[in-house]
Write a protein that holds these residues in place. Sequence first.
Motif, PDB file in Angstrom:
ATOM      1  N   GLU A   1    -102.950  25.354  46.566  1.00  0.00           N
ATOM      2  CA  GLU A   1    -104.049  25.121  47.180  1.00  0.00           C
ATOM      3  C   GLU A   1    -103.368  23.703  48.371  1.00  0.00           C
ATOM      4  O   GLU A   1    -103.598  23.558  49.532  1.00  0.00           O
ATOM      5  N   GLU A   2    -102.643  22.606  47.583  1.00  0.00           N
ATOM      6  CA  GLU A   2    -102.550  21.497  48.522  1.00  0.00           C
ATOM      7  C   GLU A   2    -101.523  21.782  50.089  1.00  0.00           C
ATOM      8  O   GLU A   2    -101.514  21.089  50.895  1.00  0.00           O
TER       9      GLU A   2
ATOM     10  N   LEU B   1    -101.885  24.881  51.420  1.00  0.00           N
ATOM     11  CA  LEU B   1    -102.537  25.255  52.639  1.00  0.00           C
ATOM     12  C   LEU B   1    -102.896  24.313  52.940  1.00  0.00           C
ATOM     13  O   LEU B   1    -103.252  24.534  54.451  1.00  0.00           O
ATOM     14  N   THR B   2    -103.591  23.506  52.616  1.00  0.00           N
ATOM     15  CA  THR B   2    -104.607  22.388  52.883  1.00  0.00           C
ATOM     16  C   THR B   2    -103.706  21.693  53.887  1.00  0.00           C
ATOM     17  O   THR B   2    -103.999  21.014  54.814  1.00  0.00           O
ATOM     18  N   ARG B   3    -102.427  21.458  53.379  1.00  0.00           N
ATOM     19  CA  ARG B   3    -101.876  20.345  54.448  1.00  0.00           C
ATOM     20  C   ARG B   3    -101.263  21.139  56.154  1.00  0.00           C
ATOM     21  O   ARG B   3    -101.317  20.640  56.578  1.00  0.00           O
TER      22      ARG B   3
ATOM     23  N   TYR C   1    -103.282  23.750  56.805  1.00  0.00           N
ATOM     24  CA  TYR C   1    -103.990  23.675  58.664  1.00  0.00           C
ATOM     25  C   TYR C   1    -104.394  22.353  58.456  1.00  0.00           C
ATOM     26  O   TYR C   1    -105.240  22.613  59.790  1.00  0.00           O
ATOM     27  N   ALA C   2    -104.305  21.681  57.864  1.00  0.00           N
ATOM     28  CA  ALA C   2    -104.322  20.164  58.503  1.00  0.00           C
ATOM     29  C   ALA C   2    -103.824  19.900  59.957  1.00  0.00           C
ATOM     30  O   ALA C   2    -103.914  18.596  60.589  1.00  0.00           O
TER      31      ALA C   2
ATOM     32  N   GLN D   1    -103.887  23.568  63.909  1.00  0.00           N
ATOM     33  CA  GLN D   1    -104.742  23.924  64.605  1.00  0.00           C
ATOM     34  C   GLN D   1    -105.166  24.216  65.922  1.00  0.00           C
ATOM     35  O   GLN D   1    -106.184  24.824  66.284  1.00  0.00           O
TER      36      GLN D   1
END
Length: 173
Positions: free
Chosen positions: A133-134, A136-138, A140-141, A146
């Motif tokens: 999860e982390e 993926l978060t990083r 997409y951030a 983006q």
Amino acid sequence: VETVGVGQSEITVRGMVDFFLLVMIAGAGDELQGIKKGVIEMADALLINKADGDNLRRARTARQEFALALKYLAPATPGWQTRAHLASGLTGEGIPELWQVVTRFAELTRASGAFVERRQTQQQAWFRTLLEEELLTRFYAQPQVQALLPQLEQAVRQGQVLVTDAVVQMLET
């Protein structure tokens, strides 16, 4: 942990709990659903609830059918035999006996080491899930991701770029 039905949530919950009790209601079609979806294979015990009044006969029949099916399945927990039980939430009959099943399970799995093994496996799985999860978060951030993601998604939708090529391009970004 209570879930609302048969599906992915039960698989997730199985990985979070020490004892997995599958609660069924005789005559509601749950018998087929439980077997069809494979949830019965994850259970440490099955409980046919509402085993009272006019439903008692159906509940007993369902318990017998599940007991037979369980003979052909590998136990969900090593060293433990999954069994089907009856209870009534209305009258309370069968609830103390069910609690004895849970406590026997806890004693047996602690003594055999299966309890600790399950907890260790759960911790490892939780670690992996949080890590993914982390990541993926990083990912997409990232501003570059983006900016490029909507363009590549549109190109894939329109057939201008192969999915595999779009993935490679995103990862290289």
